[in-house]
Design an enzyme around this catalytic site. Structure first.
Site, PDB file in Angstrom:
ATOM      1  N   ASN A  90       0.870  -1.169   0.000  1.00  0.00           N
ATOM      2  CA  ASN A  90       0.000   0.000   0.000  1.00  0.00           C
ATOM      3  C   ASN A  90       0.913   1.228   0.000  1.00  0.00           C
ATOM      4  OD1 ASN A  90      -1.822   2.031   0.488  1.00  0.00           O
ATOM      5  ND2 ASN A  90      -2.786   1.051   2.253  1.00  0.00           N
ATOM      6  N   ARG A  92      -2.579  -2.131  -3.346  1.00  0.00           N
ATOM      7  CA  ARG A  92      -3.834  -1.413  -3.083  1.00  0.00           C
ATOM      8  C   ARG A  92      -3.790  -0.112  -3.896  1.00  0.00           C
ATOM      9  NH1 ARG A  92      -5.352   3.002   1.121  1.00  0.00           N
ATOM     10  NH2 ARG A  92      -7.556   3.106   0.691  1.00  0.00           N
ATOM     11  N   ARG A 108     -13.923  15.262   7.744  1.00  0.00           N
ATOM     12  CA  ARG A 108     -14.676  15.634   6.525  1.00  0.00           C
ATOM     13  C   ARG A 108     -16.142  15.874   6.861  1.00  0.00           C
ATOM     14  NH1 ARG A 108     -12.599  10.548   3.714  1.00  0.00           N
ATOM     15  NH2 ARG A 108     -10.410  11.018   3.369  1.00  0.00           N
ATOM     16  N   GLU A 126      -8.945  -5.837   4.267  1.00  0.00           N
ATOM     17  CA  GLU A 126      -8.711  -5.480   2.865  1.00  0.00           C
ATOM     18  C   GLU A 126      -7.465  -6.171   2.304  1.00  0.00           C
ATOM     19  OE1 GLU A 126      -9.411  -1.718   4.714  1.00  0.00           O
ATOM     20  OE2 GLU A 126      -9.962  -0.863   2.779  1.00  0.00           O
TER      21      GLU A 126
END
Ligand code: ADP
Length: 408
Positions: A7, A92, A242, A393
């Site tokens: 990743n 990823r 966010r 993942e």
């Protein structure tokens, strides 16, 4: 098959070595501050329970990969004797645009298409390209596979992904809903579908990936029907920093009122909003929870509660609207940092949802605040099953990589 999962970020590179035949994690680690002062590697040998952390200069991602391989093959902290024991590398990749709807073996054409994804995620895409180059230099000839965060969402129908803007902007700039966290939604929905007593084609699941970044998906018959993140990861529910969904007219209003540039308003919505913006003190759900536990005597209590209640409200709305879209609901899944660890949030989301057939098991939920394995948190009588399923993942990336390399 031993798969090295990579990743790559702009100045970091995380890795895991996984044996996909036995689903064993052998080692994991991270290289940080690549290309900068004080670059360091942190490596964990899982089987022997060993850990090393040391500074080591790394000019680029190829240097980082060399260091990773050196640690993996080290007689003391390593777990393999040579690079030959790594059969393939799985990367990823954050954004695959509309070019990639599934994982793919790397070749020159794939690299060219990946470069086109710079338009959507410039920093991430460049980091991935550096990671790929680093692997090509360190392990030439080793098969590499790309696994995209956006791919699982490519099954959405145009009515779910086209925004009601002038159509030319979709055609000209590719402005549409892409969605994120696809690998996680795919993993937990697949695990959930196995637990339901019916064929996958008939399952209706809402997956709630609630972490620092959060997204919710409606998965009908094993395929994504809709997802809360959009053109960027800013859309959907309230997150750590966010704002999630807001009235879009607020953006030009704020820019005029506060004399802000597009970059400044973007920064406010991505880095200064959400839990942090509402509470005024933290983006981390643990800080908010401990403040709420203090009770109203804590001066930060009211705003911490408001921040958490906004997220609860948002999640409930998505579950309800997705049940309407799918014309039913078999299961709701909670996953990721908050979804797996915050039993209070799970409880307030699931209470007063009897109308949807959710009968929440408060005891089972409270008994498992930190879940390390799949746990049912609805009653046996509940029409809708509610589960916590820890996401993985990296395992999906490793398995996709092994399958593609084996030609399956
Ligand atoms: P990211 O989106 O960056 O991958 P995570 O999925 O790790 O983020 O989620 C981070 C959030 O999860 C934080 O708000 C943090 O408070 C919460 N979290 C992570 N681990 C725990 C834990 N053990 N107990 C309570 N909350 C946790």
């Amino acid at each position: 098959m031993n798969i090295l999962v990579v990743n790559a970020g702009s100045s970091s590179l995380k890795y895991q070595l996984i044996d996909t035949d036995t689903d064993t994690l052998y080692a994991k680690g991270i290289c940080e501050r690549i290309g900068g002062e004080g670059a360091l590697i942190e490596h964990k040998q899982i089987v022997k329970g060993l850990k090393v952390k040391k500074e080591s200069p790394m000019q680029n991602h190829a240097d980082a990969m060399k260091l990773v391989v050196a640690h993996l093959t080290d007689p003391e902290v390593g777990c393999i004797s040579s690079m030959d024991e790594i059969q393939a590398i799985g990367h990823r990749v954050v954004h695959g645009g509309a070019y990639f709807s599934e994982s793919i073996l790397l070749n020159d054409d794939v690299v060219e298409k990946l470069k086109l994804c710079r338009d959507f995620a410039p920093l991430h895409t460049d980091a991935h390209l550096m990671g790929i180059k680093g692997c090509l230099e360190t392990m030439p000839g080793k098969p590499q596979v790309l696994v995209f965060d956006t791919a699982f969402h490519q099954t959405m129908a145009p009515e779910a992904y086209v925004y009601a803007l002038p159509y030319e902007y979709y055609e000209k700039y590719g402005i549409r809903r892409y969605g994120m966290h696809g690998t996680s939604h795919r993993y937990v929905s697949t695990e959930m579908a196995k637990l339901l007593d019916k064929p996958v084609e008939e399952t209706k699941i809402v997956t709630c990936h609630i972490g620092n970044g959060s997204s919710i998906s409606a998965i009908k018959g094993g395929k994504v029907m809709d997802t809360s993140m959009g053109f960027t990861p800013l859309a959907g529910v309230e997150m750590g920093t966010r704002c999630g969904d807001i009235d879009p007219a607020i953006v030009p209003y704020l820019m005029e009122a506060e004399n802000l540039t597009p970059a400044q308003v973007n920064d406010i919505m991505n880095k200064k909003s959400g839990f942090l913006g509402v509470s005024g003190f933290s983006s981390d759900s643990r800080d908010l929870e401990s403040t709420i536990n203090d009770g109203p005597s804590n001066p930060k209590y009211e705003r911490a509660s408001l921040a958490v209640n906004i997220l609860k409200h948002n999640i409930k709305k998505y579950i309800g609207s997705y049940a309407a879209l799918m014309n039913g609901l078999d299961a709701v899944v909670f996953t990721a940092g908050i979804g797996e660890n915050n039993s209070h949030l799970r409880e307030i989301v699931c209470e007063n949802m009897e109308f949807f057939g959710i009968e929440f098991d408060k005891e089972a939920n409270a008994a498992s605040p930190h879940v390390s394995e799949t746990t049912k948190i609805s009653t046996t009588a509940s029409k809708v099953a509610v589960y916590v399923i820890p996401t993985n993942e990296e395992l999906v990336i490793a398995k996709d990589t092994a399958a593609l390399v084996a030609g399956k």
